[in-house]
Design a protein around this motif. Sequence first.
Motif, PDB file in Angstrom:
ATOM      1  N   SER A  50       0.805  -1.235   0.000  1.00 39.53           N
ATOM      2  CA  SER A  50       0.000   0.000   0.000  1.00 39.53           C
ATOM      3  C   SER A  50       0.831   1.276   0.000  1.00 39.53           C
ATOM      4  O   SER A  50       0.327   2.336   0.353  1.00 39.53           O
ATOM      5  CB  SER A  50      -0.944   0.081   1.216  1.00 39.53           C
ATOM      6  N   VAL A  51       2.110   1.182  -0.350  1.00 36.86           N
ATOM      7  CA  VAL A  51       2.963   2.377  -0.268  1.00 36.86           C
ATOM      8  C   VAL A  51       3.712   2.644  -1.567  1.00 36.86           C
ATOM      9  O   VAL A  51       4.676   3.418  -1.588  1.00 36.86           O
ATOM     10  CB  VAL A  51       3.977   2.259   0.905  1.00 36.86           C
ATOM     11  N   ALA A  52       3.299   1.987  -2.646  1.00 35.22           N
ATOM     12  CA  ALA A  52       3.931   2.151  -3.962  1.00 35.22           C
ATOM     13  C   ALA A  52       2.961   1.552  -4.974  1.00 35.22           C
ATOM     14  O   ALA A  52       1.976   0.924  -4.586  1.00 35.22           O
ATOM     15  CB  ALA A  52       5.283   1.426  -3.980  1.00 35.22           C
ATOM     16  N   PRO A  53       3.213   1.725  -6.275  1.00 32.73           N
ATOM     17  CA  PRO A  53       2.283   1.143  -7.257  1.00 32.73           C
ATOM     18  C   PRO A  53       2.155  -0.376  -7.141  1.00 32.73           C
ATOM     19  O   PRO A  53       1.159  -0.950  -7.569  1.00 32.73           O
ATOM     20  CB  PRO A  53       2.905   1.536  -8.601  1.00 32.73           C
ATOM     21  N   VAL A  54       3.170  -1.018  -6.578  1.00 29.41           N
ATOM     22  CA  VAL A  54       3.127  -2.477  -6.387  1.00 29.41           C
ATOM     23  C   VAL A  54       3.635  -2.812  -4.989  1.00 29.41           C
ATOM     24  O   VAL A  54       4.349  -2.013  -4.381  1.00 29.41           O
ATOM     25  CB  VAL A  54       4.023  -3.209  -7.424  1.00 29.41           C
ATOM     26  N   PRO A  55       3.258  -3.994  -4.450  1.00 28.48           N
ATOM     27  CA  PRO A  55       3.904  -4.437  -3.204  1.00 28.48           C
ATOM     28  C   PRO A  55       5.410  -4.520  -3.467  1.00 28.48           C
ATOM     29  O   PRO A  55       5.816  -5.028  -4.509  1.00 28.48           O
ATOM     30  CB  PRO A  55       3.320  -5.837  -2.973  1.00 28.48           C
ATOM     31  N   MET A  56       6.234  -3.983  -2.563  1.00 27.53           N
ATOM     32  CA  MET A  56       7.657  -3.855  -2.912  1.00 27.53           C
ATOM     33  C   MET A  56       8.618  -4.370  -1.848  1.00 27.53           C
ATOM     34  O   MET A  56       8.330  -4.353  -0.655  1.00 27.53           O
ATOM     35  CB  MET A  56       7.980  -2.381  -3.202  1.00 27.53           C
ATOM     36  N   ARG A  57       9.784  -4.853  -2.318  1.00 29.06           N
ATOM     37  CA  ARG A  57      10.910  -5.121  -1.424  1.00 29.06           C
ATOM     38  C   ARG A  57      11.547  -3.785  -1.092  1.00 29.06           C
ATOM     39  O   ARG A  57      11.580  -2.869  -1.916  1.00 29.06           O
ATOM     40  CB  ARG A  57      11.955  -5.963  -2.170  1.00 29.06           C
ATOM     41  N   LEU A  58      12.127  -3.680   0.103  1.00 25.63           N
ATOM     42  CA  LEU A  58      12.806  -2.449   0.520  1.00 25.63           C
ATOM     43  C   LEU A  58      14.308  -2.741   0.568  1.00 25.63           C
ATOM     44  O   LEU A  58      14.883  -2.944   1.636  1.00 25.63           O
ATOM     45  CB  LEU A  58      12.273  -1.997   1.880  1.00 25.63           C
ATOM     46  N   LYS A  59      14.915  -2.769  -0.615  1.00 22.19           N
ATOM     47  CA  LYS A  59      16.291  -3.270  -0.699  1.00 22.19           C
ATOM     48  C   LYS A  59      17.320  -2.322  -0.083  1.00 22.19           C
ATOM     49  O   LYS A  59      18.315  -2.773   0.466  1.00 22.19           O
ATOM     50  CB  LYS A  59      16.639  -3.565  -2.160  1.00 22.19           C
ATOM     51  N   ARG A  60      17.049  -1.031  -0.178  1.00 25.25           N
ATOM     52  CA  ARG A  60      18.028  -0.095   0.410  1.00 25.25           C
ATOM     53  C   ARG A  60      18.012  -0.205   1.929  1.00 25.25           C
ATOM     54  O   ARG A  60      19.070  -0.222   2.573  1.00 25.25           O
ATOM     55  CB  ARG A  60      17.714   1.334  -0.033  1.00 25.25           C
ATOM     56  N   ALA A  61      16.826  -0.324   2.495  1.00 23.40           N
ATOM     57  CA  ALA A  61      16.741  -0.463   3.957  1.00 23.40           C
ATOM     58  C   ALA A  61      17.358  -1.789   4.410  1.00 23.40           C
ATOM     59  O   ALA A  61      18.023  -1.848   5.447  1.00 23.40           O
ATOM     60  CB  ALA A  61      15.282  -0.369   4.398  1.00 23.40           C
ATOM     61  N   GLU A  62      17.158  -2.848   3.608  1.00 21.43           N
ATOM     62  CA  GLU A  62      17.755  -4.153   3.962  1.00 21.43           C
ATOM     63  C   GLU A  62      19.269  -4.028   4.118  1.00 21.43           C
ATOM     64  O   GLU A  62      19.866  -4.563   5.054  1.00 21.43           O
ATOM     65  CB  GLU A  62      17.468  -5.176   2.853  1.00 21.43           C
ATOM     66  N   LYS A  63      19.886  -3.308   3.185  1.00 18.30           N
ATOM     67  CA  LYS A  63      21.357  -3.189   3.197  1.00 18.30           C
ATOM     68  C   LYS A  63      21.862  -2.479   4.448  1.00 18.30           C
ATOM     69  O   LYS A  63      22.975  -2.739   4.899  1.00 18.30           O
ATOM     70  CB  LYS A  63      21.824  -2.427   1.944  1.00 18.30           C
ATOM     71  N   LEU A  64      21.036  -1.575   4.978  1.00 20.62           N
ATOM     72  CA  LEU A  64      21.445  -0.854   6.184  1.00 20.62           C
ATOM     73  C   LEU A  64      21.496  -1.784   7.392  1.00 20.62           C
ATOM     74  O   LEU A  64      22.220  -1.535   8.352  1.00 20.62           O
ATOM     75  CB  LEU A  64      20.465   0.287   6.484  1.00 20.62           C
TER      76      LEU A  64
END
Lengths: 159, 285
Positions: B222-236
């Motif tokens: 519900s926070v982008a046009p598609v359900p999404m992975r948060l890859k930048r946050a994962e790397k942190l």
Amino acid sequence: MKEIIHFTLNGQQVSAEIESHKMLIQMLRDIFQLTGTKYGCGMGECGACTVLIDGLSVNSCMYPAFEVRGKSVTTIEGLLGEGNQFHPIQESFVRHGGVQCGFCTPGMIMSAKAMLDENPSPTDAEIRRGISGNLCRCTGYVQIIDSIRESVADYKDRV
Amino acid sequence: MKKFDYYQPETLRDAFALMEKFNGRARYVAGGTDLIVRIKKKDVQPDALISLRNIEELKGIRHTRGGVSLGSMTRIRDMERDTTIARDYPALKQAAAVLANPQIRNVATVGGNFCNAAPCADCAPPLLIMETTLALEGPGGKRDIPAEEFFKGPGETCLQPFEILKAINVPNPKSKTPNPKSITMTFLKTGRVAQDLAIASAAALVVTEGKICRKCRLAAGSVAPVPMRLKRAEKLVEGQEITPELLEHVAKAVEDEISPITDIRSTEAYRRIVTGVMIRRAIEA
């Protein structure tokens, strides 16, 4: 497109000729005259049209009539016992003021039955979750939850 | 409501043949809890619906040592009740348990939840954090794709015309981890009342070794046009010790990584903040 559908309705083998775009609620109300099941929002939000299909609660306003072929459907009328005796949940709704305008009542009772068949000793939180798909436009939720809770003892005796 | 024909094929081959016969004027239907509403609202007006309910090979939950295969016609209810899913894929169970209401869960399917491709699909974030692959089959053959590549936009998927999502295959995250206790999986959802669509949802899978996070998978809905992975946050998070300071930093990064909109359910600003908070809580869980 029209077909004859055979299924079990409130314990009896029945059949009906129905058009392919009709929903289960239309078949129940218009062909079988079972008008206890109410048509509310038509979108799966209000739960007034709730019936049981093979024991599970379903919104009959969005369930294609063709899909009940060979299945078992229970409506509010199917809960009456010998000599039109009320089911314990119905009795409890009468006794504890669970009915105001009455429009949501059949759906509420069918949801309650589906829940109690699976979990005969629900907590209040589980009761609320069990009727989360049913809206009461009179907002009489407190009495509805009381009615379901109070029906539990009777229910266990009977089932 | 426009009239439509209704077909109930028992094999995939018959389903493809029917779809070819109607040449784009028919729709496949799973539970129908979304499609039938859209037909009633006249958003879509197909000449025919091709029900997938009677196709045996699309049904059932199959557990193997390496993972689970969910037939696309697996009902949300069946995932909610499956004890192995509750044990090994808890985020998926949590999502199934809060999807809409009992009447919908008794009818709606995991495949339908995916193919609908709503940004708020509750089943998507938990499956995106688990390296899920999707088995697709069409008249031209079969293919497997990573779940992340499935969604193309609101209501849009990578499915070719006539193609059907057959199964959702999920490797068991615990089978790859030496110490199953070092792995956590959580799904969180914010909605106004119980049966509402998500204002925002979040899922996290975290593997720790001692104090250090060895693996982190994050996803949001519900926070982008598609359900999404948060890859930048994962790397942190990966390779770091999970501290309150790090989590504050991650929450801010999530706010920047997502692209929510304001609609009837919520605002862009609230969605950014609440998603950051939910991701933080999901990692902590």
